[in-house]
Design an enzyme around this catalytic site. Sequence first.
Site, short mmCIF file in Angstrom:
data_model
loop_
_atom_site.label_atom_id
_atom_site.label_comp_id
_atom_site.label_asym_id
_atom_site.label_seq_id
_atom_site.Cartn_x
_atom_site.Cartn_y
_atom_site.Cartn_z
N CYS A 117 23.84 73.15 65.84
CA CYS A 117 23.59 74.60 65.77
C CYS A 117 22.11 74.92 65.84
CB CYS A 117 24.26 75.23 64.56
SG CYS A 117 24.00 74.31 63.07
N GLU A 161 27.16 78.80 56.80
CA GLU A 161 26.21 78.18 57.73
C GLU A 161 26.88 78.26 59.09
OE1 GLU A 161 23.29 77.06 56.93
OE2 GLU A 161 23.44 77.00 54.76
#
Length: 524
Positions: free
Chosen positions: A271, A237
């Site tokens: 993010c 991720e």
Amino acid sequence: MILENLNSIAVKNPINGEILYNIGEISEKEAENIFEIARQMEVKIKALSLKERIAEIDKINKYVIDHQDFILDCIIAETGKSRTDGFAAEVFEVCDVIDVYKKKAPKLLKDKNIEVPIFLMGKKCQQWMEPLGTILVITPWNFPFYQVIVPSILAFLAGNAVVVKPSEVTPLQPLWNHFFEHSGFMKNAVQIIIGGKETGAKLIEQKPNKIHFTGSVRTGKKLMEICGPKLIPIDLELGGKDPAIVFDDINFDRTVNGIMWGAFTNAGQNCTGIERLYLHENIYDKFIKELVDKTTKLVTSSTSRNTKDPEDCDVGSITSPFQVAIIEDHIQDAIAKGAKVICGGIQEKGSHHIKPTILVDCNHHMKIASEETFGPTLAIMKFKTEEEAIKLANDSPYGLSASVWSKDMARAERVARKIVCGNVCINNHMLNEANPYLPFGGTKDSGIGRFKGDDGILTFCNLKSVLYDKQSSMVDPHWYPYKKSKYILLSNLMDSYFGKSKKWIKFAINGLKIDNVGKKEQIR
Ligand code: ADP
């Protein structure tokens, strides 16, 4: 207060620079011991029924509910984030994930009957979801509670032992000590190992059965190189550079508020925060005016220090000095290349309080519009046509998440389908992350693999494929002996079934003949 030791890593409060405590790297021997314990725990956890595992997870839920304030105090001390950001994205979300997976896990982990093709008629197939063994979870600093606890819960529910290496920037050591002392959660089922990069590397050397990594693209690529020769599967991720596309047919106030929140929540250290805003030319000036108007009213970590209620702070501070340096560099680079700062900007040298910063006249040659800034910045660019907006949104090495804003749902959906990314919202931003039923993950440099949704559990499972057959006196037609006559029968069977049109009579005759061969022709 613990004194600073030069041989160790100091964990600091970003708001006042105070050293909270020091941490060090573990030795190889310690890494070996950790995995020895984990390997023993694998057996114990696998032997638990799912009901028993869920009962353990309930203890985590109870701990979170009972100690919300303490958890938030620990998170804020090390990250500097605003209390509401911490509450929503870390504390609340953890309970939501637990609630959802308590319902989902029994369905996902149940032996699953699987169809069989016609050629395997009479046989039965299943898929069993078994644990992988020991999962190593390596986490970043921006959501230090959520990122540690959520993958641990899911890996544990799937029956694995878990070793976690939190970020050295925000390891939350006091919180984990308190958690293990007061939650009553199964001892050593999840081991949280505090340390830096070296600690992470030493744990990988122990060959976990899978790694779940969240962090930078740079480290993600490095870990993949390390895992390659060892054949350790790894979910990555990684970062993002989220675009938001705003058309001219919007509800103005809602959209301005939504964009502002999407860009500045968690002070942009997210993010999936909006870093690039593409505005339709018809609303460009009006939208920017309202956005700046509202943004300047946000209460930031520096301005809220005088207010009594910490819950009143909208935008927290930047957690690490290296992130401050990156954000400043991106703003300076943008200014040098012709962008204008119309709100916020660089603060006093070294300050972790960066005000929400809006830049116009940006282009993709600027770092602020092309590299991950991970701060409270928003680079605005203008577009004319739908095609242009899609092209701009896709002009990025990242493909994590995006949003499209318009009253025309058909258009919004059309655009959403054309954006290369793992997650997309229409008339909202990053809210899909708040739905644990949905998978989360990236495309391009934003990562490999999916987390949450069904994959949240299945990613930590060995999906074992099972076939049951009868103990009959017959042998299967595809077993020995191989003979030309049998070969022709099989070939005819294939033609009659897979050929241009199905020839059922020919298929049945050939099937019966092959069955007969199975009865008669065996190697005796
Ligand atoms: P971020 O800046 O988002 O925290 P990093 O990629 O620097 O991202 O770090 C994420 C996590 O990866 C941290 O826990 C860090 O200690 C760990 N890490 C960094 N380098 C390595 C490495 N070589 N081996 C194992 N873990 C590492």
